[in-house]
Motif scaffolding. Sequence first.
Motif, PDB file in Angstrom:
ATOM      1  N   LEU A  99      49.837  27.848  71.325  1.00 35.23           N
ATOM      2  CA  LEU A  99      49.556  26.552  70.739  1.00 35.23           C
ATOM      3  C   LEU A  99      48.386  26.851  69.397  1.00 35.23           C
ATOM      4  O   LEU A  99      48.610  26.165  68.426  1.00 35.23           O
ATOM      5  N   GLN A 100      47.780  27.895  69.466  1.00 32.31           N
ATOM      6  CA  GLN A 100      46.880  28.252  68.511  1.00 32.31           C
ATOM      7  C   GLN A 100      47.317  29.410  67.637  1.00 32.31           C
ATOM      8  O   GLN A 100      46.491  30.126  66.909  1.00 32.31           O
ATOM      9  N   LEU A 101      48.625  29.636  67.704  1.00 29.97           N
ATOM     10  CA  LEU A 101      49.453  30.571  66.960  1.00 29.97           C
ATOM     11  C   LEU A 101      49.029  30.587  65.511  1.00 29.97           C
ATOM     12  O   LEU A 101      49.300  29.621  64.588  1.00 29.97           O
ATOM     13  N   PHE A 102      48.515  31.807  65.033  1.00 31.96           N
ATOM     14  CA  PHE A 102      48.148  31.640  63.599  1.00 31.96           C
ATOM     15  C   PHE A 102      48.506  33.005  63.037  1.00 31.96           C
ATOM     16  O   PHE A 102      49.175  33.291  61.869  1.00 31.96           O
ATOM     17  N   ASP A 103      48.044  34.302  63.508  1.00 28.45           N
ATOM     18  CA  ASP A 103      48.104  35.491  62.840  1.00 28.45           C
ATOM     19  C   ASP A 103      49.543  35.933  62.433  1.00 28.45           C
ATOM     20  O   ASP A 103      49.730  36.279  61.378  1.00 28.45           O
ATOM     21  N   GLU A 104      50.191  36.091  63.422  1.00 31.64           N
ATOM     22  CA  GLU A 104      51.708  36.523  63.299  1.00 31.64           C
ATOM     23  C   GLU A 104      52.668  35.942  62.119  1.00 31.64           C
ATOM     24  O   GLU A 104      52.836  36.424  61.490  1.00 31.64           O
ATOM     25  N   PRO A 105      52.809  34.497  62.509  1.00 30.34           N
ATOM     26  CA  PRO A 105      53.412  34.071  61.254  1.00 30.34           C
ATOM     27  C   PRO A 105      52.767  34.021  60.000  1.00 30.34           C
ATOM     28  O   PRO A 105      53.440  33.915  58.785  1.00 30.34           O
ATOM     29  N   TYR A 106      51.365  34.201  59.948  1.00 30.39           N
ATOM     30  CA  TYR A 106      50.577  33.956  58.593  1.00 30.39           C
ATOM     31  C   TYR A 106      50.965  35.261  57.654  1.00 30.39           C
ATOM     32  O   TYR A 106      51.082  35.510  56.746  1.00 30.39           O
ATOM     33  N   VAL A 107      50.901  36.512  58.621  1.00 34.90           N
ATOM     34  CA  VAL A 107      51.241  37.860  58.178  1.00 34.90           C
ATOM     35  C   VAL A 107      52.642  37.831  57.720  1.00 34.90           C
ATOM     36  O   VAL A 107      53.091  38.739  56.831  1.00 34.90           O
ATOM     37  N   LEU A 108      53.582  37.613  58.748  1.00 38.03           N
ATOM     38  CA  LEU A 108      55.066  38.057  58.587  1.00 38.03           C
ATOM     39  C   LEU A 108      55.727  37.097  57.658  1.00 38.03           C
ATOM     40  O   LEU A 108      56.530  37.493  56.734  1.00 38.03           O
ATOM     41  N   THR A 109      55.596  35.557  57.661  1.00 35.71           N
ATOM     42  CA  THR A 109      56.402  34.608  56.812  1.00 35.71           C
ATOM     43  C   THR A 109      55.347  33.659  55.945  1.00 35.71           C
ATOM     44  O   THR A 109      56.061  32.955  55.376  1.00 35.71           O
ATOM     45  N   HIS A 110      54.267  33.796  56.232  1.00 40.20           N
ATOM     46  CA  HIS A 110      53.368  32.764  55.447  1.00 40.20           C
ATOM     47  C   HIS A 110      53.977  31.389  55.757  1.00 40.20           C
ATOM     48  O   HIS A 110      53.569  30.315  54.929  1.00 40.20           O
ATOM     49  N   GLY A 111      54.370  31.035  57.078  1.00 41.88           N
ATOM     50  CA  GLY A 111      54.935  29.866  57.290  1.00 41.88           C
ATOM     51  C   GLY A 111      56.349  29.264  56.749  1.00 41.88           C
ATOM     52  O   GLY A 111      56.732  28.613  57.074  1.00 41.88           O
ATOM     53  N   GLY A 112      56.870  30.241  56.210  1.00 41.02           N
ATOM     54  CA  GLY A 112      58.385  29.989  55.529  1.00 41.02           C
ATOM     55  C   GLY A 112      59.218  30.630  56.712  1.00 41.02           C
ATOM     56  O   GLY A 112      59.044  31.189  57.708  1.00 41.02           O
ATOM     57  N   PRO A 113      60.507  30.589  56.245  1.00 39.77           N
ATOM     58  CA  PRO A 113      61.168  29.973  54.783  1.00 39.77           C
ATOM     59  C   PRO A 113      61.277  28.504  55.197  1.00 39.77           C
ATOM     60  O   PRO A 113      61.442  28.038  56.264  1.00 39.77           O
ATOM     61  N   ASP A 114      60.847  27.625  54.117  1.00 40.59           N
ATOM     62  CA  ASP A 114      60.994  26.254  54.148  1.00 40.59           C
ATOM     63  C   ASP A 114      60.174  25.599  55.441  1.00 40.59           C
ATOM     64  O   ASP A 114      60.480  24.588  56.004  1.00 40.59           O
ATOM     65  N   ASN A 115      58.805  26.254  55.511  1.00 40.81           N
ATOM     66  CA  ASN A 115      57.910  25.749  56.798  1.00 40.81           C
ATOM     67  C   ASN A 115      58.466  25.964  58.026  1.00 40.81           C
ATOM     68  O   ASN A 115      58.293  25.315  58.975  1.00 40.81           O
ATOM     69  N   ALA A 116      59.649  26.801  58.221  1.00 41.29           N
ATOM     70  CA  ALA A 116      60.473  26.920  59.551  1.00 41.29           C
ATOM     71  C   ALA A 116      59.402  27.709  60.621  1.00 41.29           C
ATOM     72  O   ALA A 116      59.478  27.654  61.716  1.00 41.29           O
ATOM     73  N   THR A 117      58.345  28.430  60.219  1.00 40.48           N
ATOM     74  CA  THR A 117      57.450  29.145  61.175  1.00 40.48           C
ATOM     75  C   THR A 117      56.201  28.490  60.851  1.00 40.48           C
ATOM     76  O   THR A 117      54.952  29.152  61.161  1.00 40.48           O
ATOM     77  N   LEU A 118      55.900  27.071  60.094  1.00 37.66           N
ATOM     78  CA  LEU A 118      54.600  27.074  59.970  1.00 37.66           C
ATOM     79  C   LEU A 118      53.977  26.135  61.253  1.00 37.66           C
ATOM     80  O   LEU A 118      54.645  25.460  61.845  1.00 37.66           O
ATOM     81  N   THR A 119      53.017  26.745  61.942  1.00 41.02           N
ATOM     82  CA  THR A 119      52.478  26.431  62.984  1.00 41.02           C
ATOM     83  C   THR A 119      51.232  25.337  62.921  1.00 41.02           C
ATOM     84  O   THR A 119      50.564  25.137  61.780  1.00 41.02           O
ATOM     85  N   VAL A 120      50.696  24.634  63.708  1.00 44.13           N
ATOM     86  CA  VAL A 120      49.390  23.790  63.608  1.00 44.13           C
ATOM     87  C   VAL A 120      48.341  24.316  63.111  1.00 44.13           C
ATOM     88  O   VAL A 120      47.648  23.774  62.238  1.00 44.13           O
ATOM     89  N   SER A 121      48.005  25.475  63.712  1.00 42.16           N
ATOM     90  CA  SER A 121      46.828  26.129  63.323  1.00 42.16           C
ATOM     91  C   SER A 121      47.148  26.556  61.868  1.00 42.16           C
ATOM     92  O   SER A 121      46.132  26.704  61.007  1.00 42.16           O
ATOM     93  N   MET A 122      48.235  27.035  61.300  1.00 41.51           N
ATOM     94  CA  MET A 122      48.379  27.447  60.009  1.00 41.51           C
ATOM     95  C   MET A 122      48.198  26.236  59.104  1.00 41.51           C
ATOM     96  O   MET A 122      47.733  26.458  58.010  1.00 41.51           O
ATOM     97  N   TYR A 123      48.763  25.051  59.677  1.00 46.36           N
ATOM     98  CA  TYR A 123      48.597  23.770  58.748  1.00 46.36           C
ATOM     99  C   TYR A 123      46.849  23.386  58.670  1.00 46.36           C
ATOM    100  O   TYR A 123      46.649  22.990  57.603  1.00 46.36           O
ATOM    101  N   LEU A 124      46.536  23.559  59.785  1.00 40.15           N
ATOM    102  CA  LEU A 124      45.012  23.227  59.626  1.00 40.15           C
ATOM    103  C   LEU A 124      44.093  24.296  58.869  1.00 40.15           C
ATOM    104  O   LEU A 124      43.433  23.702  57.744  1.00 40.15           O
ATOM    105  N   TYR A 125      44.642  25.632  58.605  1.00 40.60           N
ATOM    106  CA  TYR A 125      44.070  26.540  57.781  1.00 40.60           C
ATOM    107  C   TYR A 125      44.205  26.010  56.350  1.00 40.60           C
ATOM    108  O   TYR A 125      43.421  26.143  55.456  1.00 40.60           O
ATOM    109  N   GLN A 126      45.469  25.580  56.136  1.00 42.77           N
ATOM    110  CA  GLN A 126      45.856  25.304  54.553  1.00 42.77           C
ATOM    111  C   GLN A 126      44.945  24.039  54.084  1.00 42.77           C
ATOM    112  O   GLN A 126      44.764  24.023  53.240  1.00 42.77           O
ATOM    113  N   ASN A 127      44.943  23.237  54.985  1.00 43.14           N
ATOM    114  CA  ASN A 127      44.225  21.702  54.645  1.00 43.14           C
ATOM    115  C   ASN A 127      42.741  22.219  54.682  1.00 43.14           C
ATOM    116  O   ASN A 127      42.085  21.713  53.657  1.00 43.14           O
ATOM    117  N   GLY A 128      42.189  23.050  55.351  1.00 41.50           N
ATOM    118  CA  GLY A 128      40.840  23.390  55.056  1.00 41.50           C
ATOM    119  C   GLY A 128      40.370  24.245  54.190  1.00 41.50           C
ATOM    120  O   GLY A 128      39.211  24.172  53.334  1.00 41.50           O
TER     121      GLY A 128
END
Length: 306
Positions: A242-271
């Motif tokens: 549920l706190q997943l951040f590092d792997e999708p951030y490094v591998l895909t940056h949440g893409g493509p088309d937000n397919a790997t955007l996680t809650v922690s990544m969205y939190l980071y983006q807003n903050g």
Amino acid sequence: MTTATRLAAPAAPAPAGRRAARRRRRALPYLLLAPALILFGFFKAYPIVSSLLLSLTTGSGAATRDAGLANYRRLLDDPLFWTALRNTAQILVLQVPLMLGLALLLAVGINSALVRWRAVWRLGVFMPAVTGLVATGVLFAFLLRTDHGAVNWLLDLVGLPAVDWLGSPFWSRIAIVLVLTWHYTGYNAVIYLAGLQGIPRELYEAAMVDGAGPLRRFRSITVPALRPVLLFTVVLSTIGTLQLFDEPYVLTHGGPDNATLTVSMYLYQNGFRYFDFGYASAIAYVLTLLVSVLGAVQMRLMGERE
């Protein structure tokens, strides 16, 4: 006849030195606890309370103003938040059972009497867990490249078509699941191995005398004996995913088309990208509530029953 009534003399007051020593003894536990309490208050309690208050504001810097529950109401109508939550849930449902199932099979295999050099095998399966998360992401970014990646090269050797691991919404989630499974399976396998070594051998010997086969022994002895360990790994893996951040951030940056955007990544983006710290804090508290509820449900369903 007269009766003399003798009044008891009042107790002599304790010497001042004795009273001071008693006060010092009473204060000693609080003095010993004070450093830990101060550090906890400064590094834990204060950030928690501060972020809660921050979630009730909007804007940043000098433009910060009270917003009440507006950030939490905004979450309900934010499609990107629900996309991130759905992506996280999909990865969780697929990755946690796969990882823990492989970890249990590895632990049973290493614990087998037929396996030699058990310490070497244990070290080998645990090594990915000590690899840095960013290093793991960079490594798999090269391995999963569509054009010159080692994984597609192996698929080509056996006559299978290349897979767009990091460019397809479906396969990018599968890539995240593979990376997480590779990184954490050995860690959980070592935990299961410790639990297996605590099961008395007499139980297996008695079951073999009664004619129970390997599957029956596994189902009737191994799984019930490992129940506390299974509960621990399921809850811990759920919280981590549920706190997943590092792997999708490094591998895909949440893409493509937000397919790997996680809650922690969205939190980071807003903050830290949009500097909307109030909304980011609200996301953090919703995530904390979600983790707490899922943990409580798992404890209820898998915990010891009377």
